[in-house]
Design a protein around this motif. Structure first.
Motif, short mmCIF file in Angstrom:
data_model
loop_
_atom_site.label_atom_id
_atom_site.label_comp_id
_atom_site.label_asym_id
_atom_site.label_seq_id
_atom_site.Cartn_x
_atom_site.Cartn_y
_atom_site.Cartn_z
N THR A 3 0.87 -1.17 0.00
CA THR A 3 0.00 0.00 0.00
C THR A 3 0.91 1.23 0.00
OG1 THR A 3 -0.02 0.19 2.40
CG2 THR A 3 -1.72 -1.21 1.39
N CYS A 4 0.32 2.40 -0.31
CA CYS A 4 1.12 3.63 -0.30
C CYS A 4 1.68 3.89 1.10
CB CYS A 4 0.27 4.81 -0.75
SG CYS A 4 -0.06 4.76 -2.52
N GLN A 5 0.92 3.55 2.12
CA GLN A 5 1.40 3.77 3.49
C GLN A 5 2.64 2.91 3.77
OE1 GLN A 5 -1.46 2.93 6.57
NE2 GLN A 5 -0.26 3.96 8.14
N LEU A 29 8.88 -2.04 -7.14
CA LEU A 29 7.67 -2.42 -7.87
C LEU A 29 6.58 -1.37 -7.64
CD1 LEU A 29 6.83 -4.88 -9.60
CD2 LEU A 29 5.70 -5.77 -7.55
N HIS A 30 6.42 -0.97 -6.40
CA HIS A 30 5.39 0.02 -6.08
C HIS A 30 5.71 1.36 -6.75
CE1 HIS A 30 2.13 1.71 -3.56
NE2 HIS A 30 2.86 2.82 -3.64
N LEU A 31 6.99 1.76 -6.69
CA LEU A 31 7.39 3.06 -7.25
C LEU A 31 7.21 3.11 -8.77
CD1 LEU A 31 10.55 3.90 -5.12
CD2 LEU A 31 8.33 5.05 -5.06
N MET A 33 4.78 1.99 -10.30
CA MET A 33 3.36 2.16 -10.62
C MET A 33 2.69 3.31 -9.90
SD MET A 33 2.08 -1.75 -10.78
CE MET A 33 3.28 -2.65 -9.86
N CYS A 34 3.40 3.94 -8.97
CA CYS A 34 2.72 4.93 -8.13
C CYS A 34 3.44 6.28 -8.18
CB CYS A 34 2.65 4.42 -6.70
SG CYS A 34 1.80 5.57 -5.63
N GLY A 35 2.81 7.24 -8.84
CA GLY A 35 3.38 8.58 -8.95
C GLY A 35 3.45 9.30 -7.62
N ALA A 36 2.46 9.07 -6.76
CA ALA A 36 2.42 9.78 -5.48
C ALA A 36 3.62 9.42 -4.62
CB ALA A 36 1.12 9.45 -4.74
N CYS A 37 3.95 8.12 -4.55
CA CYS A 37 5.08 7.70 -3.73
C CYS A 37 6.41 8.14 -4.34
CB CYS A 37 5.05 6.20 -3.51
SG CYS A 37 3.73 5.74 -2.38
N ASN A 38 6.46 8.18 -5.68
CA ASN A 38 7.64 8.72 -6.35
C ASN A 38 7.88 10.16 -5.95
OD1 ASN A 38 9.40 7.30 -8.17
ND2 ASN A 38 7.53 6.66 -9.22
ZN LIG Z 1 2.10 4.69 -3.56
#
Ligand SMILES: [Zn+2]
Length: 85
Positions: A3-5, A29-31, A33-38
């Motif tokens: 999850t983002c958290q 892997l998460h980064l 696909m996820c712009g917010a966490c980047n």
């Molecule tokens: Zn995220």
């Protein structure tokens, strides 16, 4: 999938100690696909670079007329903040 958290927790932890191979793979892997966490990771890096610059400036700037122990206290405080975030 993290999850983002969980991802943001791993990003923060990676500043304090190296992540395990498994954690690193999950985070990458998460980064991907996820712009917010980047963005979060980039902002955290910008913040860290800024903190390091301030610390170096305080340590090296002879124009800052502070008692030596005050300078040392500020530098120590910045160091400990850096580790706790
Ligand atoms: Zn995220």
């Amino acid at each position: 999938m993290l999850t983002c958290q969980q991802a943001s927790q791993l990003i923060s932890q990676s500043l304090d100690h190296p992540l395990s191979w498994y954690e690193l793979m999950q985070l990458r892997l998460h980064l991907m696909m996820c712009g917010a966490c980047n963005r979060f990771r980039k902002q955290l890096n910008v913040l860290l670079v800024g903190l390091r610059k301030i610390r170096t400036n305080i340590e090296n700037d002879s124009a800052i007329q502070l008692p030596l122990d005050a300078k040392t206290r500020i530098v120590e405080k910045l160091k400990s903040n850096q580790h706790s975030q």
